[in-house]
Write an enzyme that holds these catalytic residues in place. Structure first.
Site, PDB file in Angstrom:
ATOM      1  N   LYS A   1       0.844  -1.194   0.000  1.00 56.54           N
ATOM      2  CA  LYS A   1       0.000   0.000   0.000  1.00 56.54           C
ATOM      3  C   LYS A   1       0.881   1.247   0.000  1.00 56.54           C
ATOM      4  O   LYS A   1       0.677   2.159  -0.781  1.00 56.54           O
ATOM      5  CB  LYS A   1      -0.928  -0.034   1.219  1.00 56.54           C
ATOM      6  CG  LYS A   1      -1.846   1.147   1.290  1.00 56.54           C
ATOM      7  CD  LYS A   1      -2.843   1.036   2.422  1.00 56.54           C
ATOM      8  CE  LYS A   1      -3.555   2.384   2.536  1.00 56.54           C
ATOM      9  NZ  LYS A   1      -4.507   2.459   3.627  1.00 56.54           N
TER      10      LYS A   1
ATOM     11  N   GLU B   1      10.348  -4.846   4.408  1.00 57.59           N
ATOM     12  CA  GLU B   1      10.370  -6.254   3.987  1.00 57.59           C
ATOM     13  C   GLU B   1      10.086  -6.365   2.488  1.00 57.59           C
ATOM     14  O   GLU B   1      10.800  -7.053   1.739  1.00 57.59           O
ATOM     15  CB  GLU B   1       9.297  -7.059   4.743  1.00 57.59           C
ATOM     16  CG  GLU B   1       9.586  -7.274   6.209  1.00 57.59           C
ATOM     17  CD  GLU B   1       8.962  -6.214   7.102  1.00 57.59           C
ATOM     18  OE1 GLU B   1       8.718  -5.083   6.613  1.00 57.59           O
ATOM     19  OE2 GLU B   1       8.736  -6.500   8.292  1.00 57.59           O
TER      20      GLU B   1
ATOM     21  N   GLY C   1      -4.978  -1.510   4.615  1.00 57.30           N
ATOM     22  CA  GLY C   1      -4.185  -2.642   4.136  1.00 57.30           C
ATOM     23  C   GLY C   1      -4.839  -3.991   4.403  1.00 57.30           C
ATOM     24  O   GLY C   1      -4.912  -4.857   3.538  1.00 57.30           O
ATOM     25  N   ARG C   2      -5.343  -4.180   5.635  1.00 56.00           N
ATOM     26  CA  ARG C   2      -5.898  -5.494   5.986  1.00 56.00           C
ATOM     27  C   ARG C   2      -7.317  -5.680   5.460  1.00 56.00           C
ATOM     28  O   ARG C   2      -7.947  -6.710   5.718  1.00 56.00           O
ATOM     29  CB  ARG C   2      -5.817  -5.711   7.499  1.00 56.00           C
ATOM     30  CG  ARG C   2      -6.421  -4.606   8.330  1.00 56.00           C
ATOM     31  CD  ARG C   2      -6.053  -4.720   9.799  1.00 56.00           C
ATOM     32  NE  ARG C   2      -6.513  -3.563  10.571  1.00 56.00           N
ATOM     33  CZ  ARG C   2      -5.836  -2.439  10.719  1.00 56.00           C
ATOM     34  NH1 ARG C   2      -4.668  -2.297  10.146  1.00 56.00           N
ATOM     35  NH2 ARG C   2      -6.321  -1.444  11.444  1.00 56.00           N
TER      36      ARG C   2
ATOM     37  N   GLU D   1      -4.838  -6.449  14.649  1.00 57.17           N
ATOM     38  CA  GLU D   1      -4.294  -5.153  14.233  1.00 57.17           C
ATOM     39  C   GLU D   1      -5.399  -4.096  14.253  1.00 57.17           C
ATOM     40  O   GLU D   1      -5.143  -2.920  14.490  1.00 57.17           O
ATOM     41  CB  GLU D   1      -3.655  -5.239  12.833  1.00 57.17           C
ATOM     42  CG  GLU D   1      -2.720  -4.076  12.540  1.00 57.17           C
ATOM     43  CD  GLU D   1      -1.934  -4.237  11.239  1.00 57.17           C
ATOM     44  OE1 GLU D   1      -2.508  -3.996  10.161  1.00 57.17           O
ATOM     45  OE2 GLU D   1      -0.748  -4.582  11.300  1.00 57.17           O
TER      46      GLU D   1
ATOM     47  N   HIS E   1      -5.573 -33.040  17.343  1.00 58.88           N
ATOM     48  CA  HIS E   1      -4.454 -33.890  17.766  1.00 58.88           C
ATOM     49  C   HIS E   1      -3.295 -33.042  18.292  1.00 58.88           C
ATOM     50  O   HIS E   1      -2.157 -33.510  18.351  1.00 58.88           O
ATOM     51  CB  HIS E   1      -4.008 -34.766  16.590  1.00 58.88           C
ATOM     52  CG  HIS E   1      -5.114 -35.658  16.121  1.00 58.88           C
ATOM     53  ND1 HIS E   1      -5.339 -36.915  16.646  1.00 58.88           N
ATOM     54  CD2 HIS E   1      -6.111 -35.446  15.220  1.00 58.88           C
ATOM     55  CE1 HIS E   1      -6.405 -37.445  16.063  1.00 58.88           C
ATOM     56  NE2 HIS E   1      -6.894 -36.572  15.200  1.00 58.88           N
TER      57      HIS E   1
ATOM     58  N   LYS F   1       9.157  -0.868  14.269  1.00 64.03           N
ATOM     59  CA  LYS F   1       9.789  -0.525  12.986  1.00 64.03           C
ATOM     60  C   LYS F   1      10.899   0.490  13.205  1.00 64.03           C
ATOM     61  O   LYS F   1      11.995   0.370  12.659  1.00 64.03           O
ATOM     62  CB  LYS F   1       8.759   0.083  12.017  1.00 64.03           C
ATOM     63  CG  LYS F   1       7.764  -0.902  11.445  1.00 64.03           C
ATOM     64  CD  LYS F   1       6.887  -0.181  10.412  1.00 64.03           C
ATOM     65  CE  LYS F   1       5.693  -1.013  10.006  1.00 64.03           C
ATOM     66  NZ  LYS F   1       4.737  -0.330   9.164  1.00 64.03           N
TER      67      LYS F   1
HETATM   68  O1  F6P Z   1       3.138  -2.821   9.690  1.00 65.28           O
HETATM   69  C1  F6P Z   1       1.784  -3.022   9.575  1.00 65.28           C
HETATM   70  C2  F6P Z   1       1.308  -2.723   8.178  1.00 65.28           C
HETATM   71  O2  F6P Z   1       1.257  -1.364   7.986  1.00 65.28           O
HETATM   72  C3  F6P Z   1      -0.032  -3.368   7.911  1.00 65.28           C
HETATM   73  O3  F6P Z   1      -1.081  -2.620   8.372  1.00 65.28           O
HETATM   74  C4  F6P Z   1       0.015  -3.524   6.445  1.00 65.28           C
HETATM   75  O4  F6P Z   1      -0.949  -4.412   5.983  1.00 65.28           O
HETATM   76  C5  F6P Z   1       1.428  -4.006   6.267  1.00 65.28           C
HETATM   77  O5  F6P Z   1       2.171  -3.275   7.211  1.00 65.28           O
HETATM   78  C6  F6P Z   1       1.996  -3.841   4.902  1.00 65.28           C
HETATM   79  O6  F6P Z   1       1.959  -2.509   4.511  1.00 65.28           O
HETATM   80  P1  F6P Z   1       2.148  -2.097   3.008  1.00 65.28           P
HETATM   81  O7  F6P Z   1       1.052  -2.712   2.217  1.00 65.28           O
HETATM   82  O8  F6P Z   1       2.119  -0.614   2.986  1.00 65.28           O
HETATM   83  O9  F6P Z   1       3.491  -2.634   2.551  1.00 65.28           O
END
Ligand code: F6P
Length: 541
Positions: A200, A206, A259-260, A345, A376, A507
């Site tokens: 987003k 990452e 995002g979620r 979240e 199990h 972060k």
């Molecule tokens: O760190 C949390 C977050 O901001 C989530 O809310 C989001 O889904 C995820 O990181 C990834 O964010 P982005 O889509 O901006 O890479």
């Protein structure tokens, strides 16, 4: 507000020792009265200690918290996400209406429709082979690089809808651990792989780091043609352009999609590539049908409202601090992880919209695994542990494998057995009979002691979501149902379910620690962090 809470507390005090099972004796029609259904999706909450009075008080609580008003505000584009000054309108991505949907006075429908069309054209061209690699080869594999909401939704849905998957194979890379990108790409041919960079913000470390690794991997194989193997999904399309991704491969979405909550739009591109545009539209239709239901159904027949209120009852009134999501549907294996982000979240917060500290517990710990595997592993605790964990079972009437009907019969029997066992338990008397019949094992344990071990307290609540079959439409219904449940609970707690400030500190600290991991002085860090840094660098503290 207070009086609705007080009423609930009092009702709980009066009924806490009551057996759930006794409610069925008192009311033979309890299943009908304490379940609700929409478009074939049934929510059974009769195996809880909620009775007519409790439900009335819970509905009063929802009214007092203005759930209906807040719901209408969200659907009409109000600034519901106050700490970020944003509307919350992911529902617009799946809306089936031609009526205008206004955000800041502007109708967002045309933009949504146009983006959906672009996504469909792109996905169908890749699927059919009309859109090839620059070298003219058909894309066989898609790698989605994203994390959190840019990963969990499409990953969960692609797995859930495997029977509809007739497009390229889809792979997902999320973790910053280099093992993830390395192991995923190792199995693939870069010459026929499409890499989607999904973020987003397009700043998430990452995703940006994994994307760079994937681009290097592509470049090593196809050189300057790498751009022809890339696509991007983002609310910041300009940043995607900086990576050399051409505008026709960049799919943007507005900041009013969290995002979620984003798998309904461009973030759902891997889903569309996997199952095709028509099936994706069914998925959207399922979500939209749940939206309509949430907006219009009578309160006590309203699935998201009732599911939210059952959650409030268990969490805030009964004091149960976690809930287990137990899909008896192997293809929903990533649903618990998806819901962990969606729920924890969204609602794992302690500050109310107005800045006050909440007085009651907010989001419970959400966890789970598919049945029957969980049986199990951790069900021992569910049945005989000291904690009570409300369980949420999911089960389809029909499987996608008619030739394996016996498997599905066993799956259903197990699902029903677990909720029955949780509710009914096994009394000490029954356990004594059982021990008397089955005899004692070798050793010197006494019959009474063994009976104690073999008894189950029961009276442990669960809800069950039962659906005809796990189709795209049904998956859409289920996901939208959970989204709205989160909303209902968030409104009752007075929190903003749509920001996530709690992820920021970690972060920031990771950024500050990186140079220390790479050798810079850590003298201003605490003793534990210094010790661990030294240990991880291989040198002595
Ligand atoms: O760190 C949390 C977050 O901001 C989530 O809310 C989001 O889904 C995820 O990181 C990834 O964010 P982005 O889509 O901006 O890479």
């Amino acid at each position: 507000m207070t009086s609705a809470w007080d009423t609930l507390e009092k009702l709980h005090a009066d009924t806490r020792d009551r057996r759930i099972l006794s409610l069925f004796d008192a009311d033979p029609a309890r299943f009908d009265s304490f379940s609700a259904e929409v478009d074939g999706l049934l929510l059974d909450y009769s195996k809880t200690n909620i009775d007519a009075d409790t439900r009335a008080a819970l509905l009063e609580l929802a009214e007092a918290a203005d759930v209906p008003g807040q719901r209408d505000r969200m659907f009409s584009g109000g600034i519901v996400n106050s700490t970020e000054g944003r509307a919350v309108l992911h529902t617009a991505l799946r809306a089936q209406t031609a009526d205008p949907l206004l955000v800041g006075g502007e109708d967002v429908r045309p933009g949504v429709a146009e983006m959906l069309q672009r996504l469909e054209e792109f996905a169908e061209a890749v699927r059919s082979g009309a859109l090839t690699t620059p070298a003219g080869r058909k894309f066989t594999d898609v790698v989605n690089i994203g994390i959190g909401g840019s990963d969990l939704g499409p990953l969960m849905a692609v797995r859930a809808l495997a029977p509809y998957h007739d497009g390229p194979a889809c792979h997902f890379v999320s973790n910053i651990d280099g093992a993830h990108v390395r192991d995923t790409l190792a199995a693939l041919n870069p010459e026929t792989t499409l890499v989607i960079i999904a973020s987003k913000t397009f700043t998430t470390v990452e995703t940006m780091t994994n994307a760079a690794a994937a681009i290097r991997w592509l470049e090593a194989a196809v050189g300057k043609e790498a751009a022809g193997h890339l696509a991007a999904v983002s609310s910041a399309p300009d940043r995607a352009a900086e990576l050399g991704i051409t505008a026709d491969r960049v799919f943007g979405f507005a900041d009013w999609v969290g995002g979620r909550y984003s798998l309904w739009g461009p973030v759902g591109l891997p889903i569309m590539l996997a199952i095709g545009a028509a099936n994706f539209r069914d998925f959207l239709a399922g979500g939209a049908a749940m939206d309509d239901h949430f907006r219009t159904a009578e309160a006590d027949r309203n699935l998201p409202l009732m599911m939210g209120l059952v959650g409030i009852w268990h969490n805030n009134i009964c004091g149960y601090d976690s809930r287990a999501v137990l899909p008896y549907d192997q293809r929903l294996e990533r649903l618990p992880a998806y819901l962990q982000q969606l729920e924890m979240e969204s609602n794992g917060k302690r500050t109310q919209v107005n800045g006050d500290t909440v007085e009651r517990a907010t989001c419970p710990i959400v966890w789970g695994e598919p049945g029957t595997n969980g049986q199990h592993a951790f069900y021992q605790l569910l049945h005989q542990g000291t904690r009570i964990v409300p369980a949420e079972f999911l089960i389809a009437a029909e499987a996608h494998e008619p030739d394996l009907q016996h498997h599905h019969d066993l799956l259903k029997a197990n699902c029903l057995a677990q909720s029955e066992a949780l509710m009914c338990g096994r009394s000490l008397e029954e356990a004594r009979d059982l021990v008397a019949k089955s005899g004692l094992p070798d050793g010197d344990i006494e019959a009474e002691t063994l009976a104690c071990h073999r008894s189950f307290p029961g009276n442990r609540p669960s809800v069950t979501l039962a659906y005809p079959k796990l189709t795209p439409f049904v998956l859409g219904q289920i996901i939208a149902l959970y989204e709205h449940r989160v909303f209902v609970e968030g409104v009752i707690w007075g929190i903003n379910s749509f920001d996530q400030w709690g992820v920021e500190l970690g972060k920031e600290l990771a950024n500050s620690l990186l140079p220390m991991v790479q050798g810079a002085s850590a003298e201003r860090k605490d003793g534990s962090t210094r010790g661990l840094l030294a240990k991880l660098s291989g040198s002595s503290a």
